[in-house]
Scaffold this active site. Structure first.
Site, PDB file in Angstrom:
ATOM      1  N   HIS A   1      -6.037   4.468  -2.870  1.00  0.00           N
ATOM      2  CA  HIS A   1      -6.250   4.245  -1.436  1.00  0.00           C
ATOM      3  C   HIS A   1      -5.235   3.264  -0.877  1.00  0.00           C
ATOM      4  O   HIS A   1      -4.578   2.541  -1.623  1.00  0.00           O
ATOM      5  CB  HIS A   1      -7.678   3.751  -1.137  1.00  0.00           C
TER       6      HIS A   1
ATOM      7  N   HIS B   1      -3.386  -3.749   1.451  1.00  0.00           N
ATOM      8  CA  HIS B   1      -2.938  -3.491   0.075  1.00  0.00           C
ATOM      9  C   HIS B   1      -2.881  -1.998  -0.208  1.00  0.00           C
ATOM     10  O   HIS B   1      -3.421  -1.187   0.543  1.00  0.00           O
ATOM     11  CB  HIS B   1      -3.834  -4.197  -0.960  1.00  0.00           C
TER      12      HIS B   1
ATOM     13  N   GLU C   1      -3.341  -3.414  -5.727  1.00  0.00           N
ATOM     14  CA  GLU C   1      -4.600  -3.356  -6.475  1.00  0.00           C
ATOM     15  C   GLU C   1      -4.462  -2.263  -7.533  1.00  0.00           C
ATOM     16  O   GLU C   1      -3.947  -1.185  -7.241  1.00  0.00           O
ATOM     17  CB  GLU C   1      -5.755  -3.007  -5.513  1.00  0.00           C
TER      18      GLU C   1
HETATM   19 CO    CO Z   1      -8.858  -1.685  -2.291  1.00  0.00          CO
END
Ligand code: CO
Length: 132
Positions: free
Chosen positions: A7, A79, A128
């Site tokens: 994502h 992020h 991440e």
């Molecule tokens: Co995230």
């Protein structure tokens, strides 16, 4: 080491308004909001055919998203999340290569282990990693 893009996360000041924009204006499928007190965020996921967008609104006093929004009042990309098969092995390799790992492996929004990497080591973007 990294696999699929899981994502892209966008910090927002008003989660309801942001969710409505994606749902009503852009016609996307959205999830119900979920509080993640351990991460200081409330999240909504926008589900796209090939990936997801994670909307993040600050939750609680000491939210990292609140600090991000002070610098970026209109919101913005927070992020990117890449999938890895083995997060412990990824952490060991990253540390050996001198990358700055932020904190410890935690359980993220999908109930899977996640790890954050310093933006200064990755082109100015917070990264991440999520174990799939
Ligand atoms: Co995230």
């Amino acid at each position: 080491m990294i696999g699929k893009l899981n994502h892209v996360a966008i910090a927002v000041a008003d989660l309801e308004k942001a969710t409505a924009s994606y749902r009503d204006t852009l016609g996307a499928a959205v999830t119900a909001p979920m509080d993640l007190p351990e991460h200081g965020v409330t999240t909504v996921f926008i589900e796209l055919p090939n990936t997801k967008i994670e909307l993040l609104q600050p939750l609680g006093e000491d939210s990292p998203i609140a600090r991000f929004l002070e610098k970026n009042p209109a919101g913005g990309m927070h992020h990117v999340c890449y999938e890895v098969e083995d997060i412990e092995a990824a952490k060991i390799k990253l540390l050996a290569d001198g990358a700055r790992v932020l904190g410890d492996i935690k359980i993220g929004a999908h109930n899977k282990p996640v790890l954050f990497l310093h933006p200064k080591d990755f082109c100015g973007t917070l990264v991440e990693l999520e174990q799939i």
